[in-house]
Structures are given as C-alpha cells and as structure tokens.
Motif scaffolding. Structure first.
Motif, PDB file in Angstrom:
ATOM      1  N   SER A   9       0.851  -1.198   0.000  1.00  0.00           N
ATOM      2  CA  SER A   9       0.000   0.000   0.000  1.00  0.00           C
ATOM      3  C   SER A   9       0.882   1.242   0.000  1.00  0.00           C
ATOM      4  O   SER A   9       1.472   1.579   1.028  1.00  0.00           O
ATOM      5  N   GLN A  10       0.983   1.913  -1.150  1.00  0.00           N
ATOM      6  CA  GLN A  10       1.855   3.076  -1.285  1.00  0.00           C
ATOM      7  C   GLN A  10       1.031   4.345  -1.467  1.00  0.00           C
ATOM      8  O   GLN A  10       0.400   4.528  -2.502  1.00  0.00           O
ATOM      9  N   ASN A  11       1.028   5.216  -0.465  1.00  0.00           N
ATOM     10  CA  ASN A  11       0.387   6.524  -0.630  1.00  0.00           C
ATOM     11  C   ASN A  11       1.464   7.518  -1.037  1.00  0.00           C
ATOM     12  O   ASN A  11       1.749   8.498  -0.349  1.00  0.00           O
ATOM     13  N   SER A  12       2.065   7.247  -2.193  1.00  0.00           N
ATOM     14  CA  SER A  12       3.279   7.921  -2.620  1.00  0.00           C
ATOM     15  C   SER A  12       3.107   9.430  -2.745  1.00  0.00           C
ATOM     16  O   SER A  12       4.016  10.199  -2.390  1.00  0.00           O
ATOM     17  N   ALA A  13       1.959   9.874  -3.229  1.00  0.00           N
ATOM     18  CA  ALA A  13       1.750  11.307  -3.439  1.00  0.00           C
ATOM     19  C   ALA A  13       1.775  12.088  -2.134  1.00  0.00           C
ATOM     20  O   ALA A  13       2.002  13.303  -2.132  1.00  0.00           O
ATOM     21  N   ASP A  14       1.576  11.422  -1.010  1.00  0.00           N
ATOM     22  CA  ASP A  14       1.518  12.126   0.270  1.00  0.00           C
ATOM     23  C   ASP A  14       2.878  12.550   0.782  1.00  0.00           C
ATOM     24  O   ASP A  14       2.975  13.329   1.741  1.00  0.00           O
ATOM     25  N   TRP A  15       3.959  12.064   0.173  1.00  0.00           N
ATOM     26  CA  TRP A  15       5.288  12.481   0.612  1.00  0.00           C
ATOM     27  C   TRP A  15       5.492  13.977   0.428  1.00  0.00           C
ATOM     28  O   TRP A  15       6.231  14.608   1.207  1.00  0.00           O
ATOM     29  N   GLU A  16       4.864  14.568  -0.587  1.00  0.00           N
ATOM     30  CA  GLU A  16       5.023  16.012  -0.804  1.00  0.00           C
ATOM     31  C   GLU A  16       4.541  16.786   0.416  1.00  0.00           C
ATOM     32  O   GLU A  16       5.193  17.737   0.865  1.00  0.00           O
ATOM     33  N   ARG A  17       3.413  16.381   0.976  1.00  0.00           N
ATOM     34  CA  ARG A  17       2.873  17.045   2.173  1.00  0.00           C
ATOM     35  C   ARG A  17       3.833  16.879   3.353  1.00  0.00           C
ATOM     36  O   ARG A  17       4.088  17.827   4.107  1.00  0.00           O
ATOM     37  N   ILE A  18       4.382  15.678   3.504  1.00  0.00           N
ATOM     38  CA  ILE A  18       5.288  15.407   4.616  1.00  0.00           C
ATOM     39  C   ILE A  18       6.593  16.184   4.458  1.00  0.00           C
ATOM     40  O   ILE A  18       7.125  16.741   5.424  1.00  0.00           O
ATOM     41  N   ILE A  19       7.112  16.246   3.241  1.00  0.00           N
ATOM     42  CA  ILE A  19       8.348  16.992   2.988  1.00  0.00           C
ATOM     43  C   ILE A  19       8.174  18.461   3.356  1.00  0.00           C
ATOM     44  O   ILE A  19       9.087  19.106   3.890  1.00  0.00           O
ATOM     45  N   GLU A  20       6.986  18.998   3.078  1.00  0.00           N
ATOM     46  CA  GLU A  20       6.705  20.392   3.387  1.00  0.00           C
ATOM     47  C   GLU A  20       6.433  20.625   4.874  1.00  0.00           C
ATOM     48  O   GLU A  20       6.266  21.766   5.307  1.00  0.00           O
ATOM     49  N   GLY A  21       6.372  19.547   5.648  1.00  0.00           N
ATOM     50  CA  GLY A  21       6.123  19.693   7.072  1.00  0.00           C
ATOM     51  C   GLY A  21       4.688  20.010   7.419  1.00  0.00           C
ATOM     52  O   GLY A  21       4.390  20.512   8.521  1.00  0.00           O
ATOM     53  N   ASP A  22       3.772  19.729   6.514  1.00  0.00           N
ATOM     54  CA  ASP A  22       2.355  19.996   6.741  1.00  0.00           C
ATOM     55  C   ASP A  22       1.718  18.810   7.465  1.00  0.00           C
ATOM     56  O   ASP A  22       1.239  17.867   6.837  1.00  0.00           O
ATOM     57  N   HIS A  23       1.717  18.855   8.780  1.00  0.00           N
ATOM     58  CA  HIS A  23       1.137  17.774   9.569  1.00  0.00           C
ATOM     59  C   HIS A  23      -0.253  18.114  10.094  1.00  0.00           C
ATOM     60  O   HIS A  23      -0.843  17.331  10.846  1.00  0.00           O
ATOM     61  N   GLU A  24      -0.763  19.276   9.710  1.00  0.00           N
ATOM     62  CA  GLU A  24      -2.084  19.696  10.168  1.00  0.00           C
ATOM     63  C   GLU A  24      -3.185  19.167   9.259  1.00  0.00           C
ATOM     64  O   GLU A  24      -4.285  18.843   9.706  1.00  0.00           O
ATOM     65  N   ASN A  25      -2.874  19.068   7.960  1.00  0.00           N
ATOM     66  CA  ASN A  25      -3.876  18.637   6.988  1.00  0.00           C
ATOM     67  C   ASN A  25      -3.727  17.148   6.692  1.00  0.00           C
ATOM     68  O   ASN A  25      -2.623  16.608   6.729  1.00  0.00           O
ATOM     69  N   PRO A  26      -4.842  16.480   6.392  1.00  0.00           N
ATOM     70  CA  PRO A  26      -4.782  15.043   6.078  1.00  0.00           C
ATOM     71  C   PRO A  26      -4.260  14.811   4.669  1.00  0.00           C
ATOM     72  O   PRO A  26      -4.181  15.744   3.858  1.00  0.00           O
ATOM     73  N   PRO A  27      -3.883  13.582   4.328  1.00  0.00           N
ATOM     74  CA  PRO A  27      -3.482  13.265   2.953  1.00  0.00           C
ATOM     75  C   PRO A  27      -4.619  13.553   1.968  1.00  0.00           C
ATOM     76  O   PRO A  27      -5.796  13.508   2.331  1.00  0.00           O
ATOM     77  N   GLN A  28      -4.262  13.859   0.729  1.00  0.00           N
ATOM     78  CA  GLN A  28      -5.287  14.083  -0.290  1.00  0.00           C
ATOM     79  C   GLN A  28      -6.112  12.824  -0.524  1.00  0.00           C
ATOM     80  O   GLN A  28      -7.308  12.901  -0.788  1.00  0.00           O
ATOM     81  N   MET A  29      -5.464  11.665  -0.460  1.00  0.00           N
ATOM     82  CA  MET A  29      -6.183  10.394  -0.546  1.00  0.00           C
ATOM     83  C   MET A  29      -6.022   9.653   0.771  1.00  0.00           C
ATOM     84  O   MET A  29      -4.912   9.498   1.271  1.00  0.00           O
ATOM     85  N   ASP A  30      -7.131   9.213   1.334  1.00  0.00           N
ATOM     86  CA  ASP A  30      -7.088   8.507   2.604  1.00  0.00           C
ATOM     87  C   ASP A  30      -6.298   7.212   2.479  1.00  0.00           C
ATOM     88  O   ASP A  30      -6.391   6.502   1.469  1.00  0.00           O
ATOM     89  N   ASP A  31      -5.546   6.892   3.530  1.00  0.00           N
ATOM     90  CA  ASP A  31      -4.777   5.654   3.516  1.00  0.00           C
ATOM     91  C   ASP A  31      -5.656   4.435   3.315  1.00  0.00           C
ATOM     92  O   ASP A  31      -5.252   3.470   2.645  1.00  0.00           O
ATOM     93  N   TRP A  32      -6.846   4.431   3.884  1.00  0.00           N
ATOM     94  CA  TRP A  32      -7.696   3.246   3.778  1.00  0.00           C
ATOM     95  C   TRP A  32      -8.073   2.967   2.334  1.00  0.00           C
ATOM     96  O   TRP A  32      -8.275   1.807   1.953  1.00  0.00           O
ATOM     97  N   ARG A  33      -8.172   4.019   1.526  1.00  0.00           N
ATOM     98  CA  ARG A  33      -8.479   3.800   0.104  1.00  0.00           C
ATOM     99  C   ARG A  33      -7.291   3.130  -0.596  1.00  0.00           C
ATOM    100  O   ARG A  33      -7.483   2.253  -1.449  1.00  0.00           O
ATOM    101  N   ILE A  34      -6.082   3.542  -0.237  1.00  0.00           N
ATOM    102  CA  ILE A  34      -4.883   2.922  -0.796  1.00  0.00           C
ATOM    103  C   ILE A  34      -4.822   1.452  -0.399  1.00  0.00           C
ATOM    104  O   ILE A  34      -4.505   0.571  -1.222  1.00  0.00           O
ATOM    105  N   VAL A  35      -5.131   1.161   0.852  1.00  0.00           N
ATOM    106  CA  VAL A  35      -5.127  -0.223   1.323  1.00  0.00           C
ATOM    107  C   VAL A  35      -6.168  -1.039   0.562  1.00  0.00           C
ATOM    108  O   VAL A  35      -5.896  -2.184   0.148  1.00  0.00           O
TER     109      VAL A  35
END
Length: 391
Positions: A9-35
């Motif tokens: 289960s790779q939520n690869s697109a969410d790394w951009e949010r993490i790199i930017e240090g944005d921990h307040e907003n959720p991923p654009q795609m929920d992890d459960w959908r990736i799973v």
C-alpha cells in the motif's frame, strides 16, 4: 517456474505534504483507500493464475503501509483456495520471537500449509525502530537469535533458549503447526554483506528484492553457496522480487519513469537513505552511512526496449516493457541468478491502481503461461568455483 504477485500500500503522493512539514492537513487520498486498492490487486492473483501472494512489513510513513504481514496473509487465506503465501519481509527485530513463532504456526494451520516462503529481514528505517523503542544496533543480534529460536521451535517438541537478548524458559508451540518443514521455508533478505553471511551460514536461503544490478545479485548467489558449502550445506536457489510494468506498446512504458522516480524517492525517504547521518555510528549499518543518497530511477524507455540504460543507470532487474521484452528479461535473470521463482511488484510509486491492474492482467495473459513452462535450474555460475568447474 512459479510467479507470485506482491502487493503493498503506497500513498506515494503524500510524501510532498510530509516533505513540506504539513502535519495539520490530512493526505489528499485517505490511507484506507490505498489499502483497499492493494487488497483488490491481491484478489486478482488466484483467478488470473498466479501462484502466490506476497506482502511486506512497513508502518508509520506512506511507504508500504502493511503493519502486520501475517495478518494480511490470514485475510487472503480466507479468500483463496489455491495460492501460496510469502512475506517480503517480516522485520524480525520488531517481533518477540515467541509471538512470531506462534503467528507463523497459526497461519500455517488456517492456510492449510500455504505459507510457503517465510521471508525474514532485519530492517533499516530509523523511524520504524524508534517508534517501537528498539535500538537498531541490536537488530543483527535479534535477527540471529530469532533464527536460532525458530529452528528450535520448528524442529523440536519442547525447547528453551538462553541468548544475549532473548531468554525463553522451556516451552512448546501450541497450537502446533500443521506443517513439519517450516524451518526449511525460511528465506532471508539482505542488503549488506554481514546479513548475507549470517543467513547463509545458518541455512536460511536468500531472498533478493530487485534492488541490485543483475551482476551484483549473481555474485551474491555464488557467495551464498560458497558459504553454505563451508558449513556443510548443499547449494540453494534464491527467490527474486522484481518491479514489473507490462504494457502492450513499448512507448507506454515511458510512463514508468515517473513511477520509478517516485518509488526510489519513497525508498530513500522511508528508510532515511537520503541522509547518511541517519546511520552514522549505528553498529551494523556502516554501509548505509557510506551511501551518498538513495537509489536513482532507471530509464524506463531503455528497459522497455531492452537497450543499455543511459546516464549510468542500471535497469537489468526491471521487468518493464512489452510481454516479449519481459519474457526475455526473465530468462536472462534466471540464467544469471538461478532463482527458483519470482514475485512481481506491479504497483510502485505514484502508479494508479487502474494501470497496475491492467499490467497484471496483460502479464497473466501473455507472459505467465510462458513463464510457467520455463525450467528454473541451478546454473553452474551460481555454484562455488570448485563445484562450477565440475558441473
């Protein structure tokens, strides 16, 4: 030759949010959908004729997202009748060995003996070890002692163990596994020389995770069998895990450049390979500290056309391109490494589920029948020099 389907289960697109240090907003795609997409990909394995389903172990980042591979395989055990199962890998230092032994035994029972490849490894990522409170410098010792304990548990009735890390009073596996050959099903993944030597001398067969050039992997097979001979063990064949993108037109494979670049970025960030200081001073991880950065994405067009990769990239272990190209590459890889079976990783990086599913379906139609007819021999090149000369 057997061919398995690996899912992660790779939520690869969410790394951009993490790199930017944005921990307040959720991923654009929920992890459960990736799973759920990964589960759907796994559901294709049995009806399309694949031989097995393999899963990894990762948690805490967008990479892998399979916190308990045995739990996931238990899920598929209840949804399938025929396919076998494998782990790529169980990260041994994260487990209490008695909990691991009993979960393997229980999965053996409920799957009717279909957990055929018990893939093990010692782990890399600082974030995962830190989250569990397990010092990475103890990982090799934990790995070694757990293999010793697994051997005792799967070859004896009652047993006890006294080690530096683990102390187990006299006990036994209850419920006992259905299969009696579980220790012979152990495979070990290794990215460093010390790990390769440790598993080889303990009788654990190698598992290669498509992260080395073909020539390096071929050298490792010979090293394994040389060390096995030194301790009185017969030669063995590895199993290989290979990134795969099967397309009808070779120009379609160019899209894999983006997916591979994202996948290599994901590996570097999840494992901390982008920053050698993550490994500085950590016993057993000296080779990681010496690395300047993580892997670099090979050129997908060259891989698809079967041409030498430009820019110094190595693409020898990528199954990318048309069915004919992929069949040729599997033959080439088997001759070089003598692997006994392969596991495809058909979804990586930012690849959408729809493309991964199409790739798997095309592979099943046009590649799988040919691979099933292939022999998977142990070639002289995989043997110690003195044995190879006699072969």
């Amino acid at each position: 030759m057997k061919v398995n389907l690996g899912i992660a289960s790779q939520n690869s697109a969410d790394w951009e949010r993490i790199i930017e240090g944005d921990h307040e907003n959720p991923p654009q795609m929920d992890d459960w959908r990736i799973v759920e997409q990964a589960l759907a990909l796994g559901d294709l394995a049995e009806p399309l004729g694949f031989d097995g389903i393999w899963v990894p172990e990762h948690f805490g980042t967008p990479y892998g997202m399979t916190p308990n591979p045995l739990q996931l395989l238990a899920y598929f055990a209840g949804r399938t009748q025929r396919v076998s199962f494998g782990t790529q890998i169980v990260v041994v230092p994260w487990w209490n060995p008695m909990r691991l032994i009993h979960q393997i035994a229980y999965l053996d029972i409920i799957s009717n003996g279909r957990y055929q490849t018990i893939g093990l490894g010692r782990g890399v990522a600082k974030s995962e070890f830190d989250a569990l409170g397990i010092p990475r410098e103890t990982s090799m010792k934990r790995f070694e002692e757990t293999i010793d304990i697994l051997e005792l548990a799967f070859t004896k009735g009652r047993f006890s163990y006294e080690g530096e890390v683990f102390r187990i009073p006299e006990t036994e596996i209850r419920p006992a596994p259905k299969s009696r050959d579980l220790f012979s099903r152990l495979y070990g993944a290794s990215a460093t020389g010390p790990s390769l030597e440790m598993i080889s001398r303990r009788g654990v067969k190698p598992l290669f995770v498509g992260n080395k050039p073909l020539s390096d992997a071929a050298d490792d097979v010979r090293k394994v069998n040389t060390m096995r001979r030194e301790v009185g063990l017969p030669p063995c064949q590895p199993k290989n895990i290979l990134f795969t993108y099967c397309v009808a037109d070779r120009y379609e494979a160019e899209k894999a450049d983006e997916y591979l670049a994202a996948a290599n970025r994901d590996v570097a960030l999840a494992y901390g390979l982008n920053d050698p200081s993550n490994f500085a001073g950590v016993k057993g991880y000296e080779s990681y500290a010496a690395r300047a950065s993580g892997a670099t994405a090979p050129d997908a067009r060259a891989a698809a056309e079967g041409k030498p990769a430009p820019k110094g990239y190595d693409q020898s272990n990528l199954m990318i391109g048309t069915p004919d190209i992929i069949i040729e590459r599997i033959i080439e890889n088997q001759k070089a490494c003598s692997f006994s079976e392969i596991t495809l990783m058909p979804q990586f990086g930012t690849m959408p589920y729809s493309e991964a599913a199409r790739s798997v379906e095309l592979f099943a139609r046009e590649v799988l029948p040919a691979v099933h007819e292939m022999e998977a021999p142990l070639h002289p090149s995989a043997l110690p020099e003195e044995m190879a000369s006699d072969a």
